[in-house]
Design a protein around this motif. Structure first.
Motif, PDB file in Angstrom:
ATOM      1  N   PHE A 394       0.839  -1.198   0.000  1.00  0.00           N
ATOM      2  CA  PHE A 394       0.000   0.000   0.000  1.00  0.00           C
ATOM      3  C   PHE A 394       0.875   1.249   0.000  1.00  0.00           C
ATOM      4  O   PHE A 394       0.642   2.188  -0.764  1.00  0.00           O
ATOM      5  N   ARG A 398       1.234   3.819  -2.990  1.00  0.00           N
ATOM      6  CA  ARG A 398       0.734   5.151  -2.670  1.00  0.00           C
ATOM      7  C   ARG A 398       1.774   6.201  -3.057  1.00  0.00           C
ATOM      8  O   ARG A 398       1.444   7.237  -3.656  1.00  0.00           O
ATOM      9  N   GLY A 467       1.349   1.606  13.140  1.00  0.00           N
ATOM     10  CA  GLY A 467       1.706   2.956  13.574  1.00  0.00           C
ATOM     11  C   GLY A 467       3.125   3.095  14.083  1.00  0.00           C
ATOM     12  O   GLY A 467       3.874   3.974  13.661  1.00  0.00           O
TER      13      GLY A 467
ATOM     14  N   TRP B  69      -5.809   5.917  13.636  1.00  0.00           N
ATOM     15  CA  TRP B  69      -5.163   4.674  13.213  1.00  0.00           C
ATOM     16  C   TRP B  69      -3.795   5.022  12.629  1.00  0.00           C
ATOM     17  O   TRP B  69      -2.774   4.758  13.245  1.00  0.00           O
ATOM     18  N   LEU B  70      -3.791   5.642  11.467  1.00  0.00           N
ATOM     19  CA  LEU B  70      -2.527   6.084  10.881  1.00  0.00           C
ATOM     20  C   LEU B  70      -2.683   7.563  10.518  1.00  0.00           C
ATOM     21  O   LEU B  70      -2.908   7.897   9.351  1.00  0.00           O
ATOM     22  N   LEU B  73      -1.214   9.376   7.415  1.00  0.00           N
ATOM     23  CA  LEU B  73      -1.746   9.136   6.076  1.00  0.00           C
ATOM     24  C   LEU B  73      -3.208   9.554   5.966  1.00  0.00           C
ATOM     25  O   LEU B  73      -3.823   9.376   4.924  1.00  0.00           O
ATOM     26  N   ILE B  75      -5.520   8.102   7.548  1.00  0.00           N
ATOM     27  CA  ILE B  75      -6.324   6.893   7.667  1.00  0.00           C
ATOM     28  C   ILE B  75      -6.801   6.780   9.100  1.00  0.00           C
ATOM     29  O   ILE B  75      -6.020   6.921  10.030  1.00  0.00           O
ATOM     30  N   PHE B 135      -9.710   3.132   3.196  1.00  0.00           N
ATOM     31  CA  PHE B 135      -8.665   2.158   3.515  1.00  0.00           C
ATOM     32  C   PHE B 135      -9.258   1.008   4.321  1.00  0.00           C
ATOM     33  O   PHE B 135      -9.045  -0.157   4.022  1.00  0.00           O
ATOM     34  N   PHE B 198      -8.550   9.587   3.930  1.00  0.00           N
ATOM     35  CA  PHE B 198      -9.223   8.529   3.193  1.00  0.00           C
ATOM     36  C   PHE B 198     -10.662   8.396   3.673  1.00  0.00           C
ATOM     37  O   PHE B 198     -11.308   7.375   3.453  1.00  0.00           O
TER      38      PHE B 198
END
Lengths: 482, 497
Positions: A394, A398, A467, B69-70, B73, B75, B135, B198
Motif C-alpha cells: 500500500f 501510494r 503505527g 489509526w494512521l 496518512l 487513515i 482504507f 481517506f
C-alpha cells in the motif's frame, strides 16, 4: 587517524558481534563440547547489539565522517539484527539435524551481520565496498556449509563467482565516480561539481550505472537475477532466509542513499525511467517465472526478485512517502520471508532433496501451526490485508501514485494479481490436496516453531497496527528525503 | 459500549473465530458448532440493537465511530451506518446463524476450519458494509477473500479447486485496480484540501475532474476502477463466469453466503461509492450498465432454463436477478433504487433459501440432477411446500417479497428507460417458466426413481433453518413499508428526489 570515545561508542554493537564471533570460533576449536551453547550465545550477542544500538545516542557522522549513525542506520541495524536473530534461532535445530553443528556457522552469521551493518551506515564508498565484501565472503562460506552436498557447493560457488563480479562492477563504479567528483563521500556527491564539465558527467553517469549494476546483483533485480534461484535452492535453508533479507535490505538502503545524494543534478528523468523499467522488469519476470516453479525455495527466489521490484517502486517514487514505504516494505519482507523459510525448513525431510510443492500436500491438517504460519506468510507476500505485506505494498504504491506515476502502481497491482496465483497454489497443496499419508521424519523443536510464530504474530500485528513501525520508518526516511 | 456498538457488531464473529482457532482443539466439534452458532446469534442481537438505535429519518451516517489509526496518512478507523447499510447488515446477521444450523450435519470434516472461516467471513462482510474510511473498507473487502477461498476449496464439490482459484483471481483482478483508485482519491484529497484523508465524507466533497475522453478523465477512470471491482462481485455480465463455478462447487453454506450476501457487496459498493463519488461518470456509464443489465436478465434466465442441475439452475438465476438490481440502480429514480435495495434483500432470502433447500436434498440423495427426481411431493410434502414458497418468492408472486422489489424496480425505472424495462420484464416471464418447470419436474410428475421413495422429509433442524426466511418472505411481501422505510431517507439523499 585519531579515535574519539564517541567513535567507539558508535560502533559498540558491531564490536560486540565481532568479538563474540571470534570467541565462538575459538571455542569451537578448543571446547567443542560447548557447541550446544553456541546458538544461545549468538542470540544473546545479537540481542545485546540491538539494545546497545538503541541505548547509545545517535552520534551522526563518526570516524572522520566515514560512518553515519543516524535514525536510518538504527532502523537498518535493527532490521539486520532481527534477520540474524531469526536465522540463528531456526539454524540450530537445523544444524543438529543435518549433523553440521559447527561453531563457524554462528560466527560467520555474526560477521556477515557486521558487514551488512557497516554497509548500511557507510558514508564512504570504500566502506560500502568493505562492508559488502565482509557480508559476501561470510555468505559464500555459509552457502556452501554442507560440504558434501553438491547443491550447497553449487550455491556457494555460484554466489562467489557472481558476487565477485558484482564487487568488481561496484569497485569500478566507485573509481569512476571518484574520478568524476573527486570525493569518496556519498553525502559529498551533493556538493560535487557535477553538470559543469562534460567529461565528468559521462564519467559520473558510467560510474553510477556500474554502482547500480553492482547493487542490482545483490538485490537480484532483473537483469542481474539469474543466480538467485540456484543459490536459494542450494543454500542451507536458514542461510537462504538470512540471504534473502539482510543483503537486499542494506543494498536497497545504499541505493536510496545514492539516489538521494546524486539525484538533484545527476539523476535526471532518464535515470528515473531506467529504475522504473528495472522495477517493472523485476516484478513481471519474477512473478511470471515463479508460476512455473515446482520447488518452493526456487519459487520464493523468483518471488524475491519480484518483491525487490515492488520495493524499487518506492525508490523510484522517492520522497518521504517512497522511502518510508521502502523501509516498511523491507521490514515486512523480513517477517514474511523468514516465516516462509522457517516452515519450509521444518517441512523438508532431507536437505539434498528438492523441496517440492507436492510434498506439502495435506500438511495443513497434520501440522496445523506451521502450516498456518506458512499460509499467513504467503498471503502476506501476496499483499492481502490485514497483513504487514499489504501495508508495505500500500505504501509503495501510494508513493508512486502521489508522484504522478499511476501507471507504475497499476503495473504493481497487476503483478500482485499474478503472484496471488502461485502463493495461493501453495495453500491449495497445504489444505486442499488430499495427502498421500506421510509421517514427518522428525518433529520440529521449539526454537524453529518460536521463530515461525513470532514472525506470524508480527505479520498480523504490524499489519493491523503499523503505527509504531511507520513512525520509526519515517524518522529514518527523514534523514534522506527532502 | 454505546459508542462502540458497530465495532462490537463487526468483531464479535471475528474475535470468536480467533478464540476458536487458538484455544479450542479441533476434536471438540460440538463446541465449535455451538460456539459459532451462539456467536452468530449474538451478532444478530447486536444488529437488532443497532436497528433499535437507528433513526430512519436521518440520511447521514449514524452510530459513528472514529479512532485514530494512521494519522500521518489520514487513515482512521471510521465506522458509520446509513439506512442502506442497515438493511444489508440485518440480512447478513440473519443469514449467518441459519447457515450454521443448516450445515450442522452436512459439514462433518474439519468443522473447526469451517466455522472459523465462516465467522471471519462475516466480520469481513459486516466491516465492508459499515466502514466509512476507504482504507478500512478495502481491508474488510479483501478480508472476505481468503475465508471464501477456503470454504469453496476445502469443503466444496468435485471441481472445487478450479472454482476457488477462479473466484480468488476474478475478485482480486477487480479489487486491486480499485486499490489504485483509492490511492488516487487520497492523492486528490490532498491536492484539493491540503490534508491527507481517506474518509468517505471527505472524498464526497472532492471535485473530481471529468477531463477529455476516457484515458484523460480522472473521474471516468476512477469510476471504471471501482465499478470493475464491484461488477465482478455482482456479477455484471460478462464478468459473471466465476459465479456458476463458485456457487455450484461451494458447500451449501458457502453458496448461501455467496449468493445471499457477497453478491450484495457488489451492488452496495456501486451505490455507496460509484454513485456518490463519481456522479457525472455514473450518468455517462448508465446506458452501458442498463444494456448489460438487460443482457444479464435475459441471458441468465435462458441459461437457467437450459440447466440439468438444480444448483446450477439456481446459480444462473442469480445472474438474472442481479441484472434486475443493476437495472433498478442505474435507472436512478427513488422508487427504482429502493426497489433495487429491497430486491437485494429479497434475492438474499429467496436464493439463500433455494440453495439451502437444494443442499438438503443433496445431503439425502447425493445428486443434484433434475432427472434423478420427480414426484417428490408425494414423499416430502413439507419440503415441497418450502421449495414452492421459495420459488414463488423468487419469481415474484404478489403477496410475497419478490413481487414488491420487482414491481418497484420496473415502475420506478419505466419513466427513465422504458426500453430497458420492457426488455427486462421478459426476464420475469422467463423466470416463471424455468422455476416452475423445475418445480414440475422435481416435485410433480410420477415418482420414477425407487431411491426417492423413502426420502425423509425435512427434519426439525432443517425447518428451523428455513422458517425465518419464510417469515421474512411473507412479512416483506405483506408489509414492505417496514423495510422500505429504513432506507428511504438514505436513498433519497443519494438519488436526490
Amino acid at each position: 587517524l585519531s579515535v574519539s570515545p564517541s567513535d567507539l561508542t558508535a560502533v559498540l554493537p558491531e564490536l560486540v558481534l565481532v568479538a563474540v564471533g571470534c570467541v565462538l570460533v575459538l571455542l569451537d576449536a578448543f571446547a567443542p563440547s560447548l557447541r550446544p551453547r553456541f546458538a544461545p550465545l549468538t542470540v544473546l550477542a545479537v540481542a545485546a547489539a540491538a539494545v546497545l544500538r538503541w541505548v547509545t545516542p545517535l552520534s551522526g557522522a563518526v570516524w572522520s565522517a566515514s560512518l553515519t549513525v543516524d535514525a536510518m542506520a538504527r532502523f537498518v541495524d535493527t532490521y539486520v539484527l532481527l534477520a540474524v536473530l531469526f536465522a540463528a534461532g531456526m539454524a540450530d535445530p537445523y544444524l543438529v539435524r543435518t549433523r553440521a553443528r559447527l561453531g563457524e556457522f554462528h560466527a560467520l552469521l555474526l560477521w556477515a551481520a557486521v558487514g551488512a551493518m557497516v554497509m548500511a551506515k557507510a558514508d564512504h564508498f570504500l566502506l560500502v565496498f568493505l562492508g559488502l565484501e565482509l557480508l559476501s565472503i561470510c555468505l559464500y562460506a555459509l552457502n556452501a556449509f554442507h560440504r558434501d552436498n553438491n547443491l550447497s557447493l553449487e550455491a556457494g560457488w555460484k554466489y562467489l563467482v557472481v558476487g565477485a563480479f558484482a564487487s568488481a562492477l561496484l569497485l569500478f563504479g566507485i573509481a569512476l565516480v571518484y574520478g568524476a567528483t573527486g570525493t569518496f563521500s556519498l553525502s559529498g556527491l551533493t556538493e560535487a561539481p557535477i553538470g559543469r564539465q562534460a567529461p565528468n558527467d559521462v564519467l559520473l553517469a558510467a560510474g553510477i550505472a556500474l554502482l547500480l549494476a553492482g547493487l542490482g546483483f545483490k538485490l537480484a533485480l532483473v537483469p542481474f537475477h539469474p543466480w538467485a534461484p540456484d543459490v536459494y535452492q542450494g543454500s542451507p535453508t536458514p542461510v537462504t532466509a538470512f540471504l534473502s533479507v539482510a543483503p537486499k535490505g542494506v543494498a536497497l538502503v545504499v541505493l536510496a542513499r545514492l539516489v538521494a545524494f546524486a539525484a538533484p543534478e545527476a539523476l535526471s528523468s532518464g535515470w528515473t525511467v531506467l529504475l522504473a523499467a528495472i522495477a517493472v522488469a523485476s516484478m513481471t519476470l519474477g512473478n511470471l517465472v515463479a508460476i512455473a516453479q515446482r520447488e518452493i525455495k526456487r519459487m520464493l527466489a523468483y518471488s524475491g526478485i519480484a518483491h525487490m521490484g515492488y520495493a524499487l517502486v518506492g525508490v523510484v517514487a522517492f520522497g518521504m512517502d517512497g522511502l518510508t514505504g521502502v523501509l516498511i516494505y523491507l521490514a515486512a519482507y523480513t517477517f514474511m520471508n523468514v516465516a516462509a523459510f522457517t516452515v519450509v525448513s521444518a517441512f523438508s525431510e532431507r536437505e539434498d532433496e528438492p523441496h517440492l510443492l507436492t510434498d506439502l500436500a495435506g500438511q495443513g491438517w497434520d501440522r496445523p501451526v506451521l502450516s498456518f504460519v506458512l499460509a499467513l506468510a504467503l498471503l502476506s507476500l501476496a499483499g492481502i490485508p490485514p497483513t504487514v505485506g499489504f501495508v508495505g505494498k500500500f505504501l509503495v504504491f501510494r508513493a508512486a501514485v502521489n508522484q504522478g506515476m499511476v501507471w507504475l502502481a497499476v503495473v504493481g497491482v497487476l503483478n500482485s494479481l499474478v503472484s496471488v496465483f502461485y502463493y495461493v497454489r501453495v495453500i491449495y497443496y497445504l489444505y486442499m490436496k488430499p495427502l498421500p499419508k506421510r509421517v514427518p521424519a522428525f518433529s520440529e523443536p521449539w526454537p524453529a516453531r518460536l521463530v515461525a510464530v513470532v514472525c506470524a504474530v508480527a505479520i498480523v500485528v504490524l499489519g493491523v497496527l503499523p503505527g509504531w513501525l511507520m513512525s520509526a520508518a519515517e524518522a529514518a526516511a527523514r534523514t534522506l528525503a527532502r | 459500549m454505546e459508542g462502540s456498538l458497530l465495532s462490537l457488531l463487526i468483531f464479535t464473529p471475528g474475535a470468536t473465530a480467533l478464540v476458536l482457532l487458538l484455544l479450542v482443539p479441533r476434536e471438540a466439534e460440538r463446541a465449535h458448532r455451538w460456539v459459532s452458532l451462539l456467536a452468530s446469534l449474538a451478532t444478530l442481537g447486536l444488529a437488532l440493537a443497532a436497528w433499535s438505535r437507528f433513526d430512519a429519518a436521518d440520511p447521514s451516517f449514524q452510530l459513528v465511530e472514529t479512532r485514530t489509526w494512521l494519522p500521518q496518512l489520514g487513515i482512521a478507523y471510521r465506522l458509520g451506518m446509513d439506512g442502506i447499510a442497515l438493511v444489508l447488515v440485518l440480512l447478513t446477521a440473519l443469514l449467518q446463524p441459519l447457515v450454521f444450523i443448516s450445515s450442522w450435519s452436512s459439514i462433518t470434516s474439519k468443522v473447526k476450519g469451517y466455522v472459523v472461516s465462516m465467522l471471519l467471513l462475516e466480520t469481513g462482510v459486516l466491516g465492508a458494509f459499515l466502514a466509512t474510511d476507504l482504507f478500512l473498507f478495502y481491508v474488510f473487502w479483501e478480508l472476505m477473500l481468503v475465508p471464501m477461498y477456503f470454504i469453496i476449496g476445502v469443503w466444496g464439490g468435485e471441481r472445487r479447486i478450479y472454482a476457488a482459484v477462479k473466484f480468488v483471481l476474478f475478485t482480486l483482478a477487480g479489487s486491486l485496480l480499485m486499490l489504485v483508485g483509492i490511492l488516487y482519491l487520497g492523492y486528490l484529497a490532498h491536492a484539493q484540501t491540503g490534508a491527507w484523508s481517506f474518509a468517505f465524507d471527505d472524498m464526497r466533497r472532492l471535485a473530481i475532474p471529468m477531463g477529455e475522453g476516457f484515458w484523460h478523465s480522472p473521474q471516468l477512470l476512477l469510476f471504471a476502477a471501482f465499478a470493475l471491482a464491484f461488477s465482478v462481485k455482482v456479477p455484471v455480465f460478462p464478468l459473471h463466469t466465476w459465479l456458476p463455478d463458485a456457487h455450484v462447487e461451494a458447500p451449501t453454506g458457502g453458496s448461501v453466503i455467496l449468493a445471499g450476501i457477497l453478491l450484495k457487496l457488489g451492488t452496495f459498493g456501486l451505490l455507496r461509492f460509484n454513485r456518490t463519488l463519481f456522479p457525472q461518470a455514473w450518468e455517462r456509464a448508465t446506458p452501458l450498465f442498463l444494456t448489460l443489465a438487460v443482457i444479464a436478465i435475459i441471458y441468465g434466465a435462458l441459461v437457467s432454463w437450459a440447466q440439468k442441475d438444480i444448483k446450477k439452475l439456481v446459480a444462473y438465476s442469480s445472474v438474472s436477478h442481479m441484472g434486475f438490481i443493476i437495472l433498478g440502480m442505474f435507472a436512478g429514480t427513488v422508487a427504482s433504487t429502493q426497489g433495487a435495495l429491497l430486491q437485494m434483500v429479497n434475492h438474499g432470502l429467496s436464493t439463500g433459501a433455494l440453495f439451502m433447500l437444494v443442499g438438503m436434498i443433496y445431503d439425502r440423495r447425493h445428486t443434484r440432477l433434475i432427472e434423478d427426481y420427480g414426484g417428490l411431493a408425494k414423499v416430502m410434502p413439507l419440503y415441497t411446500g418450502a421449495f414452492l414458497l421459495a420459488t414463488l418468492s423468487s419469481i415474484g408472486l404478489p403477496g410475497l417479497n419478490g413481487f414488491v422489489g420487482e414491481f418497484l424496480i420496473l415502475t420506478g425505472a419505466f419513466a427513465a428507460t422504458p426500453t430497458a424495462v420492457i426488455l427486462g420484464a421478459t426476464g420475469i416471464v422467463l423466470g416463471a417458466i424455468y422455476m416452475l418447470s423445475l418445480v414440475e419436474r422435481v416435485f410433480w410428475n410420477e415418482l420414477r426413481h425407487d431411491e426417492n421413495r423413502n426420502l425423509a422429509d425435512m427434519s426439525a433442524r432443517e425447518v428451523l433453518a428455513f422458517a425465518p426466511l419464510a417469515v421474512f418472505m411473507v412479512w416483506i411481501g405483506v408489509s414492505p413499508g417496514t423495510f422500505l422505510g429504513l432506507s428511504e431517507a438514505a436513498v433519497r439523499a443519494l438519488v436526490g428526489g
